[in-house]
Design an enzyme around this catalytic site. Sequence first.
Site, PDB file in Angstrom:
ATOM      1  N   ARG A  20       0.979  -1.213  -0.100  1.00 57.73           N
ATOM      2  CA  ARG A  20       0.001  -0.051   0.033  1.00 57.73           C
ATOM      3  C   ARG A  20       0.865   1.287  -0.049  1.00 57.73           C
ATOM      4  O   ARG A  20       0.717   2.205  -0.634  1.00 57.73           O
ATOM      5  CB  ARG A  20      -0.978   0.022   1.335  1.00 57.73           C
ATOM      6  CG  ARG A  20      -1.740   1.231   1.450  1.00 57.73           C
ATOM      7  CD  ARG A  20      -2.539   1.189   2.782  1.00 57.73           C
ATOM      8  NE  ARG A  20      -3.497   2.111   2.806  1.00 57.73           N
ATOM      9  CZ  ARG A  20      -2.782   3.502   3.539  1.00 57.73           C
ATOM     10  NH1 ARG A  20      -1.601   3.326   4.165  1.00 57.73           N
ATOM     11  NH2 ARG A  20      -3.423   4.392   3.887  1.00 57.73           N
ATOM     12  N   ILE A  22       3.952   1.574  -0.956  1.00 56.39           N
ATOM     13  CA  ILE A  22       4.789   1.702  -2.373  1.00 56.39           C
ATOM     14  C   ILE A  22       3.510   2.295  -3.247  1.00 56.39           C
ATOM     15  O   ILE A  22       3.841   3.269  -4.037  1.00 56.39           O
ATOM     16  CB  ILE A  22       5.197   0.284  -2.672  1.00 56.39           C
ATOM     17  CG1 ILE A  22       6.228  -0.328  -1.837  1.00 56.39           C
ATOM     18  CG2 ILE A  22       5.564   0.443  -4.316  1.00 56.39           C
ATOM     19  CD1 ILE A  22       6.635  -1.572  -2.245  1.00 56.39           C
ATOM     20  N   ARG A  78       8.728 -19.453  -3.788  1.00 53.92           N
ATOM     21  CA  ARG A  78      10.016 -19.851  -3.930  1.00 53.92           C
ATOM     22  C   ARG A  78      10.317 -20.117  -5.325  1.00 53.92           C
ATOM     23  O   ARG A  78       9.590 -21.122  -5.595  1.00 53.92           O
ATOM     24  CB  ARG A  78      10.670 -20.776  -2.954  1.00 53.92           C
ATOM     25  CG  ARG A  78      10.623 -19.893  -1.578  1.00 53.92           C
ATOM     26  CD  ARG A  78      11.193 -21.098  -0.420  1.00 53.92           C
ATOM     27  NE  ARG A  78      11.439 -20.322   0.741  1.00 53.92           N
ATOM     28  CZ  ARG A  78      10.513 -20.301   1.869  1.00 53.92           C
ATOM     29  NH1 ARG A  78       9.511 -20.803   1.488  1.00 53.92           N
ATOM     30  NH2 ARG A  78      10.644 -19.607   2.986  1.00 53.92           N
ATOM     31  N   CYS A  79      11.102 -19.580  -6.194  1.00 55.01           N
ATOM     32  CA  CYS A  79      11.323 -19.751  -7.418  1.00 55.01           C
ATOM     33  C   CYS A  79      12.983 -20.452  -7.785  1.00 55.01           C
ATOM     34  O   CYS A  79      13.560 -19.527  -7.899  1.00 55.01           O
ATOM     35  CB  CYS A  79      11.176 -18.625  -8.332  1.00 55.01           C
ATOM     36  SG  CYS A  79      11.267 -18.833 -10.052  1.00 55.01           S
ATOM     37  N   GLY A 108      12.655 -11.927   2.715  1.00 54.29           N
ATOM     38  CA  GLY A 108      13.592 -12.128   3.817  1.00 54.29           C
ATOM     39  C   GLY A 108      15.177 -12.365   2.841  1.00 54.29           C
ATOM     40  O   GLY A 108      15.144 -11.740   1.657  1.00 54.29           O
ATOM     41  N   GLY A 110      16.354 -14.864   1.417  1.00 51.60           N
ATOM     42  CA  GLY A 110      16.470 -15.444   0.186  1.00 51.60           C
ATOM     43  C   GLY A 110      15.989 -14.374  -1.121  1.00 51.60           C
ATOM     44  O   GLY A 110      16.680 -14.472  -2.046  1.00 51.60           O
ATOM     45  N   ASP A 134      11.519 -13.901  10.841  1.00 47.23           N
ATOM     46  CA  ASP A 134      12.548 -14.349  11.385  1.00 47.23           C
ATOM     47  C   ASP A 134      13.328 -13.009  11.982  1.00 47.23           C
ATOM     48  O   ASP A 134      14.201 -13.387  12.975  1.00 47.23           O
ATOM     49  CB  ASP A 134      13.374 -15.138  10.343  1.00 47.23           C
ATOM     50  CG  ASP A 134      12.809 -16.389  10.238  1.00 47.23           C
ATOM     51  OD1 ASP A 134      11.827 -16.951  10.898  1.00 47.23           O
ATOM     52  OD2 ASP A 134      13.247 -16.930   8.967  1.00 47.23           O
ATOM     53  N   MET A 176       8.909 -21.144  14.839  1.00 46.96           N
ATOM     54  CA  MET A 176       9.852 -20.962  13.485  1.00 46.96           C
ATOM     55  C   MET A 176      11.272 -19.876  13.840  1.00 46.96           C
ATOM     56  O   MET A 176      11.198 -19.481  14.852  1.00 46.96           O
ATOM     57  CB  MET A 176       8.926 -20.185  12.385  1.00 46.96           C
ATOM     58  CG  MET A 176       7.825 -20.895  11.584  1.00 46.96           C
ATOM     59  SD  MET A 176       7.162 -20.382  10.277  1.00 46.96           S
ATOM     60  CE  MET A 176       6.743 -21.727   9.363  1.00 46.96           C
ATOM     61  N   LYS A 220       8.788 -25.031  41.017  1.00 46.05           N
ATOM     62  CA  LYS A 220       8.137 -24.949  40.103  1.00 46.05           C
ATOM     63  C   LYS A 220       7.573 -25.923  39.583  1.00 46.05           C
ATOM     64  O   LYS A 220       7.740 -27.387  39.839  1.00 46.05           O
ATOM     65  CB  LYS A 220       8.999 -24.596  38.811  1.00 46.05           C
ATOM     66  CG  LYS A 220       9.687 -23.170  38.762  1.00 46.05           C
ATOM     67  CD  LYS A 220       8.673 -22.266  37.838  1.00 46.05           C
ATOM     68  CE  LYS A 220       9.546 -20.766  37.716  1.00 46.05           C
ATOM     69  NZ  LYS A 220       8.668 -20.106  36.885  1.00 46.05           N
TER      70      LYS A 220
END
Length: 328
Positions: A20, A22, A78-79, A108, A110, A134, A176, A220
């Site tokens: 948006r 951009i 991913r290409c 990211g 890559g 990440d 992740m 605990k």
Amino acid sequence: MKIGMLCSGGDSPGMNACLRAIVRTAVSNGHEVVGFMDGYEGILRENFYIASIGTPRFLMRSVSGISKMGGTILHSSRCPEFATEGGMKKAAGILNKLGIDALIPIGGNGTLTGAHELCNYWDGQIIGCPGTIDNDLCGTDFTIGFKTAVQTAVDAVDKLRDTASSHHRMFLVELMGRHCGFITLYTALAAGCEVACVPEYPLQVEDIVQKLDYLKELGKSSIIMVVAEGYHEGVVALQEKLRNAGCPFPMRAVVLGHLLRGGDPCPEDRLLATQSGHLAVRAIENGQTDQMAGVRDCVATLCPLEEAISAHRVIPQELIELLDCVSQ
């Protein structure tokens, strides 16, 4: 000027807010904006996003209301073909044929590595934006989607804590971040977890059990341990190793996985995405290329793509020490 934009790699909350920014910045300054579907594959297949007027060209209203949406309206992938020299040369030829003057990829490590390499084959301008949960890119304080991912993880851990407390259990929660432990460590600190396993500061199984024994002696009765994916081959394998090493708590393993990529972006990610997208267009107007638009100390700033992808961000040692102190 004709500007192309795309999202590549894993999606992250806030990508739409970046798109948006951009579009709004570029169109208001008289530029034409088009979007490629499915990342770099969209360039190789000449697959455009069809905007609200029925053509690939974006108008101001084409991006109305998308800031609050998770995922990406351009979709992502991913290409492998693009990662080859032949794929890069093919992409450069297609961009020239389409009359694209500048490209803004959002993604990211890559994605931005591919953008940096494309500069060797294409004379157009390239400014990347850091879209990944990440938080592993250099040159920006945070990456788009990271804070939303932490918020999602904390919400899930808070709910698991209720069951852990009720049944005197220990939960191993996989998050992740195969090579980067920022999500895991930030979640541990924010959710009050007792143990965090991150790739930057690996713990041996025996050391974990020793800490768990100590925590049980302190009184605990339940434990939450967050684990970066891939650590000790994942939480299911780690659970078995801990059991064999004498873990003093009954255990359950939970994998949150792709849950962390979804959901509406939090305000901080929307702001970061907006600042980054706006700066990317301004940088193109100023003749910049091979740069990443990020934010440092609340100020939008550029960083060479080579620097941004040169290494993973380092988790501060003081955060590890902080967790050890407050988790007792």
